[in-house]
Design a protein around this motif. Sequence first.
Motif, PDB file in Angstrom:
ATOM      1  N   ARG A   6       2.000  13.533  11.361  1.00 29.78           N
ATOM      2  CA  ARG A   6       2.040  12.908  10.029  1.00 29.78           C
ATOM      3  C   ARG A   6       1.968  11.399  10.141  1.00 29.78           C
ATOM      4  O   ARG A   6       1.349  10.722   9.313  1.00 29.78           O
ATOM      5  CB  ARG A   6       3.332  13.335   9.311  1.00 29.78           C
ATOM      6  N   LYS A   7       2.645  10.872  11.167  1.00 32.39           N
ATOM      7  CA  LYS A   7       2.640   9.429  11.352  1.00 32.39           C
ATOM      8  C   LYS A   7       1.222   8.923  11.626  1.00 32.39           C
ATOM      9  O   LYS A   7       0.800   7.894  11.099  1.00 32.39           O
ATOM     10  CB  LYS A   7       3.581   9.059  12.518  1.00 32.39           C
ATOM     11  N   LEU A   9      -1.574  10.410  10.736  1.00 31.45           N
ATOM     12  CA  LEU A   9      -2.410  10.586   9.553  1.00 31.45           C
ATOM     13  C   LEU A   9      -2.128   9.517   8.499  1.00 31.45           C
ATOM     14  O   LEU A   9      -3.062   8.989   7.867  1.00 31.45           O
ATOM     15  CB  LEU A   9      -2.184  11.990   8.969  1.00 31.45           C
ATOM     16  N   SER A  10      -0.866   9.178   8.320  1.00 28.98           N
ATOM     17  CA  SER A  10      -0.552   8.169   7.303  1.00 28.98           C
ATOM     18  C   SER A  10      -0.999   6.792   7.766  1.00 28.98           C
ATOM     19  O   SER A  10      -1.416   5.955   6.960  1.00 28.98           O
ATOM     20  CB  SER A  10       0.945   8.180   6.991  1.00 28.98           C
ATOM     21  N   SER A  13      -4.638   6.755   6.991  1.00 26.51           N
ATOM     22  CA  SER A  13      -4.862   6.601   5.556  1.00 26.51           C
ATOM     23  C   SER A  13      -4.699   5.155   5.113  1.00 26.51           C
ATOM     24  O   SER A  13      -5.505   4.633   4.348  1.00 26.51           O
ATOM     25  CB  SER A  13      -3.886   7.490   4.781  1.00 26.51           C
ATOM     26  N   GLU A  14      -3.633   4.520   5.632  1.00 26.00           N
ATOM     27  CA  GLU A  14      -3.382   3.129   5.251  1.00 26.00           C
ATOM     28  C   GLU A  14      -4.513   2.219   5.696  1.00 26.00           C
ATOM     29  O   GLU A  14      -5.032   1.414   4.926  1.00 26.00           O
ATOM     30  CB  GLU A  14      -2.056   2.656   5.866  1.00 26.00           C
ATOM     31  N   ALA A  33       0.125   3.683  14.437  1.00 29.58           N
ATOM     32  CA  ALA A  33       1.045   4.823  14.413  1.00 29.58           C
ATOM     33  C   ALA A  33       2.076   4.752  15.539  1.00 29.58           C
ATOM     34  O   ALA A  33       3.015   5.557  15.570  1.00 29.58           O
ATOM     35  CB  ALA A  33       0.264   6.125  14.508  1.00 29.58           C
ATOM     36  N   GLN A  57      -8.828  15.007   1.873  1.00 26.80           N
ATOM     37  CA  GLN A  57      -8.077  14.193   0.904  1.00 26.80           C
ATOM     38  C   GLN A  57      -9.002  13.736  -0.227  1.00 26.80           C
ATOM     39  O   GLN A  57      -8.639  13.780  -1.410  1.00 26.80           O
ATOM     40  CB  GLN A  57      -7.494  12.952   1.591  1.00 26.80           C
TER      41      GLN A  57
END
Lengths: 196, 196
Positions: A6-7, A9-10, A13-14, A33, A57
């Motif tokens: 998740r880290k 992926l986020s 995304s950012e 990350a 997404q």
Amino acid sequence: MNITKRKILSAASELFLAGGIAALSVRSIAKEAGVSTIGIYSHFNGKEGILDELYIQGFELVMQAIQFEQEKLTAKQIVLRAIKGYFAMAEAHEGHYRLIFGESDSRYAPSDEAKAVAETAFGTLIKVTALLLPQDANLALKQKNALEIWAFLHGYVSLKHHAVASVFQTPNWYSLAEEALAMHIDAILAKYAVQS
Amino acid sequence: MNITKRKILSAASELFLAGGIAALSVRSIAKEAGVSTIGIYSHFNGKEGILDELYIQGFELVMQAIQFEQEKLTAKQIVLRAIKGYFAMAEAHEGHYRLIFGESDSRYAPSDEAKAVAETAFGTLIKVTALLLPQDANLALKQKNALEIWAFLHGYVSLKHHAVASVFQTPNWYSLAEEALAMHIDAILAKYAVQS
DNA sequence: CAATTGTACATAACACTGTTATATTAAATA
DNA sequence: TATTTAATATAACAGTGTTATGTACAATTG
């Protein structure tokens, strides 16, 4: 989903939201990350895996944009609101939009799973635009109709991203688009109107 | 134009036509043209210069595609033939089409000179599509009208390049497009018909 | 004609990309 | 406790566009 996954992926995304595809390198994602570059390959399928997630997404954003409560609205009103939502999404998430329409990285091709999400989104669009047709319309007609409206929509978005867009001094691009689409919707409604 | 410069450019065109943007590396162009890699920088402005030339080629192809003899044809017939030509060009020169609409390399941005050619092509499109309007239509209306038809056109081409295009089993993509555009043209003609 | 200038060229290097082989460490299982 | 598995770190490989350095040839100038 794993916490490290998740880290990553986020972080992706950012970076993607901030700088588009240009800011998305395997090393930059890993650094953001706090993992090693090899982590992108153990947790995802490399860069392609990351892009697949962002692609999915993107289509989820499309689906959210064109779906909402439909109470006490005419078919035309519903479709026009979906169109407004579509344009708003394209403006707010330009990076995702460019990615899902191949304007980001010509080397990237979506996985089968990602393509399946894209088809689901198109199914949603068919459902919305079918409101303009008679209830007994067959699937081929519904597809043709959805494609018609989608092509019109996407054409305006895609051309807005183009250099030639600057010849229009007035910044009412999407107003023009909504006008044209409203006219086209009227033509569709007239064509398939039930003779009573 | 220098003979070496022409050799480089034709080498680039061949590679581009055969394998798209993926086949276009500075080294591969140089090798194909029989010059050193540095030659791309002395004769052109590096890869950007090469892409500018191909970008201009692309818009010249667009202009050729939508212009022809117009004798004894109605406005609708002329515009429909231009539309057919546009689709044919997009099919025959997919690489150029993708390049001029940003579907090839997101890092590339056309030079001012290249953008000027793009605007000239848009001017040609305005001239053709203005046949649908009253003769005294102002520029803003002509632009709006040209954008309207171009967005519709380009939307169909762009979506055909998309993965979702495979959900349509029938391969009559551009027939559907021409049908939809014909209907839209009728709507335009009806809207601006001179009340007599 | 001789000397200088400038252009074209080749080689190599730089900084970057995605990807992977190797080696090391930590964790979980037998 | 011993063995296997998973995650990590380092470094390297093969590419990319671009540029600095050195060299050969042509053109211009004194």
